[in-house]
Write an enzyme that holds these catalytic residues in place. Structure first.
Site, PDB file in Angstrom:
ATOM      1  N   GLU A 188       1.249  -0.968   0.104  1.00  0.00           N
ATOM      2  CA  GLU A 188      -0.045   0.561  -0.208  1.00  0.00           C
ATOM      3  C   GLU A 188       1.123   1.572   0.210  1.00  0.00           C
ATOM      4  O   GLU A 188       0.686   2.436   0.186  1.00  0.00           O
ATOM      5  CB  GLU A 188      -0.675  -0.060   1.532  1.00  0.00           C
ATOM      6  CG  GLU A 188      -2.057  -1.363   1.230  1.00  0.00           C
ATOM      7  CD  GLU A 188      -2.913  -1.004   0.063  1.00  0.00           C
ATOM      8  OE1 GLU A 188      -3.336   0.127  -0.556  1.00  0.00           O
ATOM      9  OE2 GLU A 188      -3.395  -1.799   0.287  1.00  0.00           O
TER      10      GLU A 188
ATOM     11  N   HIS B 171      -3.130   1.900   8.749  1.00  0.00           N
ATOM     12  CA  HIS B 171      -4.034   1.283   8.312  1.00  0.00           C
ATOM     13  C   HIS B 171      -4.218  -0.741   8.685  1.00  0.00           C
ATOM     14  O   HIS B 171      -3.330  -0.331   8.999  1.00  0.00           O
ATOM     15  CB  HIS B 171      -4.361   0.896   6.717  1.00  0.00           C
ATOM     16  CG  HIS B 171      -4.849  -0.005   6.322  1.00  0.00           C
ATOM     17  ND1 HIS B 171      -6.297  -0.159   6.297  1.00  0.00           N
ATOM     18  CD2 HIS B 171      -5.003  -1.390   5.259  1.00  0.00           C
ATOM     19  CE1 HIS B 171      -6.456  -1.085   5.506  1.00  0.00           C
ATOM     20  NE2 HIS B 171      -5.776  -1.833   4.668  1.00  0.00           N
TER      21      HIS B 171
ATOM     22  N   HIS C 191      -7.328  -3.440  10.125  1.00  0.00           N
ATOM     23  CA  HIS C 191      -8.731  -4.133  10.142  1.00  0.00           C
ATOM     24  C   HIS C 191      -9.439  -4.282  11.155  1.00  0.00           C
ATOM     25  O   HIS C 191      -9.767  -5.415  11.661  1.00  0.00           O
ATOM     26  CB  HIS C 191      -8.290  -5.634   9.751  1.00  0.00           C
ATOM     27  CG  HIS C 191      -7.878  -5.256   7.796  1.00  0.00           C
ATOM     28  ND1 HIS C 191      -7.162  -6.238   7.310  1.00  0.00           N
ATOM     29  CD2 HIS C 191      -6.831  -4.255   7.095  1.00  0.00           C
ATOM     30  CE1 HIS C 191      -6.180  -6.560   6.199  1.00  0.00           C
ATOM     31  NE2 HIS C 191      -6.770  -4.954   5.893  1.00  0.00           N
TER      32      HIS C 191
ATOM     33  N   GLU D 165     -18.610  11.515  22.696  1.00  0.00           N
ATOM     34  CA  GLU D 165     -17.264  12.373  22.329  1.00  0.00           C
ATOM     35  C   GLU D 165     -16.957  11.558  20.797  1.00  0.00           C
ATOM     36  O   GLU D 165     -15.830  12.846  20.683  1.00  0.00           O
ATOM     37  CB  GLU D 165     -15.732  12.423  23.560  1.00  0.00           C
ATOM     38  CG  GLU D 165     -16.323  12.458  24.605  1.00  0.00           C
ATOM     39  CD  GLU D 165     -15.455  12.324  25.440  1.00  0.00           C
ATOM     40  OE1 GLU D 165     -13.949  12.183  24.910  1.00  0.00           O
ATOM     41  OE2 GLU D 165     -15.424  12.963  27.055  1.00  0.00           O
TER      42      GLU D 165
ATOM     43  N   HIS E 213     -12.911  -4.164   3.997  1.00  0.00           N
ATOM     44  CA  HIS E 213     -11.748  -4.721   4.166  1.00  0.00           C
ATOM     45  C   HIS E 213     -11.041  -3.930   5.430  1.00  0.00           C
ATOM     46  O   HIS E 213     -10.786  -4.640   5.641  1.00  0.00           O
ATOM     47  CB  HIS E 213     -10.981  -3.818   2.914  1.00  0.00           C
ATOM     48  CG  HIS E 213      -9.440  -3.367   2.952  1.00  0.00           C
ATOM     49  ND1 HIS E 213      -9.007  -3.398   1.942  1.00  0.00           N
ATOM     50  CD2 HIS E 213      -8.453  -3.568   4.206  1.00  0.00           C
ATOM     51  CE1 HIS E 213      -7.846  -3.721   1.342  1.00  0.00           C
ATOM     52  NE2 HIS E 213      -6.705  -4.011   3.190  1.00  0.00           N
TER      53      HIS E 213
END
Length: 269
Positions: free
Chosen positions: A117, A141, A143, A171, A212
């Site tokens: 990525e 990133h 999952h 919040e 994803h």
């Protein structure tokens, strides 16, 4: 300094990898992390960096990041192994003068490449650097399971998804007032998903990749990890609420208005 892993930025990077794995966000080789190093970081790590590896294509153009250094996770590497053997699982790369190539200057000693990525990370680092005057340095990133589950039942639309998660805790609007952007399902690791995510990053610090995972940006490791954690906690509450039959009451619209006023924030509603 006897080891590069004793440097503060390195310890914080490794800590995020370890904590994300502990929370179950990084099954197998899932997820990736990148950090745009400061001049002070580069200077402190200089004795460990080697300028000699071949230059490789990034797969996109990021001229705004020319000559910048990044600490990134490796492609196919497992987050659980980062604290066990950092030099095999993460690396420091330098972007060239044109913003089209990178060179590994430390790490991945057993072979490999930076995260698949990398184009997405670097495109969004470039955007966030420009938008924040250089303040943002972290792209993460992961999952997280509850968030992924919601992409199968909530509308894949920015405003609807945002408001559903804002309502899950008082919040939440304070932590992510810009809201959440949604990328419909796409094949990961390529230029198309990088472009789609970068468009959202002009407006949001949080992008959901449908079915994803989650993509977050922030100025520090604490801020970025905390943002990810807050969104996933909101998703967990949402999953529980839906499993109990749905909402009987919620935060009123005027409540969001009052929050914005009291916390001096602008809600992207």
């Amino acid at each position: 300094m006897s080891q590069i892993t004793e440097l503060k930025f390195m310890r914080e990077f490794i800590g995020v990898c370890a904590e994300g794995y502990r929370l179950g966000w990084h099954e197998r080789n899932g997820g990736n992390l990148s950090y745009r190093m400061s001049d002070e970081d580069v200077a402190s790590a200089k004795e460990f960096l080697q300028d000699g590896a071949p230059w490789q294509d990034i797969g996109t153009e990021v001229p705004g990041l020319k000559n910048e250094y990044f600490l990134v996770t490796g492609s196919g590497k497992h987050m659980r192994n980062v604290p066990l053997c950092p030099e095999e699982n993460i690396c420091i790369v330098k972007v060239d003068e044109t913003g089209t190539k990178f060179q590994i200057q430390w790490g991945l000693v057993a072979g490999g490449r930076p995260t698949s990525e990398l184009p997405t990370h670097l495109m969004n680092h470039e955007i966030k650097k420009q938008l924040t005057g250089g303040a943002y340095r972290v792209i993460y990133h992961a999952h997280p399971g509850n968030l992924i589950a919601l992409t199968f039942v909530l509308p894949l639309e920015d405003k609807a998804f945002t408001h559903e998660l804002w309502e899950m805790a008082t919040e939440n609007p304070v932590v992510f007032p810009q809201g959440i952007g949604i990328v419909p399902w796409m094949v990961p690791g390529g230029r198309d998903i990088a472009i789609a995510t970068s468009k959202l990053m002009h407006k949001y610090d949080v992008a959901v990749w449908a079915h994803h995972g989650l993509f977050c940006a922030g100025p520090t490791f604490d801020d970025t990890f905390g943002l990810m954690n807050t969104v996933e906690k909101a998703a967990e509450i949402c999953v529980k609420v839906k499993s109990m039959g749905g909402k009987c009451q919620t935060i009123p619209e005027k409540g969001f208005v009052q929050l914005a006023k009291d916390f001096n924030i602008e809600l992207n509603s």
